[in-house]
Design an enzyme around this catalytic site. Structure first.
Site, PDB file in Angstrom:
ATOM      1  NE  ARG A 196      -3.913   0.451   1.849  1.00  0.00           N
ATOM      2  CZ  ARG A 196      -5.144   0.425   2.363  1.00  0.00           C
ATOM      3  NH1 ARG A 196      -5.394   1.047   3.494  1.00  0.00           N
ATOM      4  NH2 ARG A 196      -6.125  -0.216   1.759  1.00  0.00           N
TER       5      ARG A 196
ATOM      6  CG  HIS B 249      -8.188  -0.086  -3.065  1.00  0.00           C
ATOM      7  ND1 HIS B 249      -7.451  -1.230  -2.778  1.00  0.00           N
ATOM      8  CD2 HIS B 249      -8.810   0.247  -1.898  1.00  0.00           C
ATOM      9  CE1 HIS B 249      -7.634  -1.548  -1.506  1.00  0.00           C
ATOM     10  NE2 HIS B 249      -8.444  -0.673  -0.954  1.00  0.00           N
TER      11      HIS B 249
ATOM     12  CD  GLN C  79     -12.840  -2.258  -1.150  1.00  0.00           C
ATOM     13  OE1 GLN C  79     -12.110  -2.266  -0.177  1.00  0.00           O
ATOM     14  NE2 GLN C  79     -14.038  -2.842  -1.150  1.00  0.00           N
TER      15      GLN C  79
ATOM     16  NE  ARG D 143      -9.991  -5.603  -0.050  1.00  0.00           N
ATOM     17  CZ  ARG D 143      -9.291  -4.591   0.457  1.00  0.00           C
ATOM     18  NH1 ARG D 143      -9.936  -3.550   0.966  1.00  0.00           N
ATOM     19  NH2 ARG D 143      -7.974  -4.586   0.441  1.00  0.00           N
TER      20      ARG D 143
ATOM     21  CB  CYS E 279     -14.225   0.371  -0.311  1.00  0.00           C
ATOM     22  SG  CYS E 279     -13.298   1.895  -0.048  1.00  0.00           S
TER      23      CYS E 279
ATOM     24  CG  ASP F 287     -13.560   5.694  -1.521  1.00  0.00           C
ATOM     25  OD1 ASP F 287     -13.583   5.375  -0.310  1.00  0.00           O
ATOM     26  OD2 ASP F 287     -12.504   5.674  -2.196  1.00  0.00           O
TER      27      ASP F 287
HETATM   28  N1   CP Z   1     -11.268  -0.586   2.064  1.00  0.00           N
HETATM   29  C1   CP Z   1     -10.005  -0.631   2.557  1.00  0.00           C
HETATM   30  O1   CP Z   1      -9.033  -0.840   1.829  1.00  0.00           O
HETATM   31  O2   CP Z   1      -9.932  -0.459   3.894  1.00  0.00           O
HETATM   32  P1   CP Z   1      -8.591  -0.262   4.732  1.00  0.00           P
HETATM   33  O3   CP Z   1      -8.045   1.077   4.404  1.00  0.00           O
HETATM   34  O4   CP Z   1      -9.046  -0.368   6.157  1.00  0.00           O
HETATM   35  O5   CP Z   1      -7.632  -1.354   4.385  1.00  0.00           O
HETATM   36  N1  NVA Z   2      -9.946   6.186  -1.592  1.00  0.00           N
HETATM   37  C1  NVA Z   2      -9.652   5.757  -0.264  1.00  0.00           C
HETATM   38  C2  NVA Z   2      -9.833   4.279  -0.135  1.00  0.00           C
HETATM   39  C3  NVA Z   2      -9.662   3.787   1.265  1.00  0.00           C
HETATM   40  C4  NVA Z   2      -9.709   2.298   1.359  1.00  0.00           C
HETATM   41  C5  NVA Z   2      -8.226   6.162   0.101  1.00  0.00           C
HETATM   42  O1  NVA Z   2      -7.352   6.192  -0.771  1.00  0.00           O
HETATM   43  O2  NVA Z   2      -7.981   6.443   1.265  1.00  0.00           O
END
Ligand code: CP
Ligand code: NVA
Length: 317
Positions: A108, A135, A138, A302, A274, A233
């Site tokens: 990430r 993502h 997701q 997930r 999500c 989101d």
């Molecule tokens: N939806 C998602 O990726 O959640 P987290 O940021 O908690 O991993």
């Molecule tokens: N768009 C959001 C998704 C979180 C899972 C972010 O990047 O924080």
């Protein structure tokens, strides 16, 4: 791991890395894993996943860690704060070193280009666990949730409201273009809020072959009309600085998913986010906690879909 050159190592950095057939295969495997988890409890015996995090997480960390354990493997949580990466160590050296010790890397990261570089030098599969661009894990879970709800078909219309310049939005757009359904993204005007041009262009090309319909609008009425699935989101993605928050609330409020907006979708439409979510921001409490919301099915999926992704990537090694 030895040092052999792996020809065309398969990574999962973008929805665009998968064909429609591969997505369907992964969804079918995820459904099987959900039904019969115990049949796969040794499938990744002795395999290790390294999980690199530059940003916070609940779902991603827990679902990958639990998923790996349920498959008989092991996952290592590795925070950027504990790492010399970017300070005393190059991405090249990180990837080469990790490839000698683990069987898969998920990361990430802030910059998608860093993920691409990790994959470039990795001798094991790399999975995008969220970047500024996409993502995809997701969105595989989202598609599984839509399928389970009986929505996934070429006739499906997905209406997305809020931040268009957003990883989840980009992956949903690619999903529509690859799978061949309709998505209408309703977002404020301006490059800060709209999907990246390269995503729109990529979706145009993919849609020619699939029958996908990918539209971006500023008109919520156009997006919500006939919607089977309503998605939003966070307006405050992890990378958004605190000082931007007040301005963003004002900009995005016309795109809030509230009861009045949901009432304009199809009567049996489902609502998805999500998570993490803020009640009173991108959606009201009445919507996210209401009968049309499937957000916790989406979160659970997930786990199942990422187990299927790891099995698929491992099978190609
Ligand atoms: N939806 C998602 O990726 O959640 P987290 O940021 O908690 O991993
Ligand atoms: N768009 C959001 C998704 C979180 C899972 C972010 O990047 O924080």
């Amino acid at each position: 791991m030895d040092n052999k050159t792996v020809i065309e190592m398969k990574h999962f950095l973008s929805m665009n890395d998968l064909t429609k057939e591969e997505i369907e295969l992964i969804l079918d495997k995820a459904i099987e894993l959900k039904r019969n988890p115990h049949e796969y409890s040794h499938a990744l015996n002795d395999k290790t996943l390294l999980m690199l995090f530059e940003k916070p997480s609940l779902r991603t960390r827990v679902s990958f860690e639990v998923g790996m354990e349920q498959l008989g493997g092991h996952a290592i949580f590795y925070s950027i704060d504990d790492s010399p990466l970017g300070k005393k160590e190059s991405i090249h050296d990180f990837s080469k070193t990790s490839s000698r010790m683990v069987n898969m890397i998920m990361a990430r990261v802030f910059k998608h280009s860093d993920l691409v570089e990790i994959a470039k030098y990795s001798d094991v599969p790399v999975i995008n666990a969220l970047s500024d661009y996409e993502h995809p894990c997701q969105v595989l879970a989202d598609i599984l949730t839509m399928k389970e709800a009986g929505k996934l078909s070429p006739r499906m219309k997905l209406a997305y409201f809020g931040d268009g310049n957003n990883n989840v939005t980009h992956s949903l757009m690619f999903a529509a273009a690859i799978m061949g359904f309709e998505i209408c993204v309703a977002c404020p005007e301006g490059s800060e809020y709209e999907p990246w041009e390269r995503v729109v262009e990529g979706c145009d090309v993919l849609s020619h072959g699939s029958g996908g319909r990918v539209n971006v609008t500023h008109d919520i009425g156009e997006a919500i009309a006939g919607a089977d699935v309503v998605v939003t989101d966070s307006w405050m993605s992890y990378h958004i600085p605190h000082e931007k928050e007040a301005e963003r609330v004002q900009t995005f409020m016309p795109y809030q998913v509230n009861e009045a907006l949901m009432a304009r979708a199809k009567p049996d439409a489902i609502f998805m986010n999500c998570l993490p979510a803020m009640r009173g921001m991108e959606q009201t409490a009445g919507v996210i906690d209401g009968p049309q919301s499937v957000v916790f099915d989406e979160a659970e999926n997930r786990l199942h879909v990422q187990k299927a992704v790891m099995l698929y990537l491992d099978s190609l090694c």
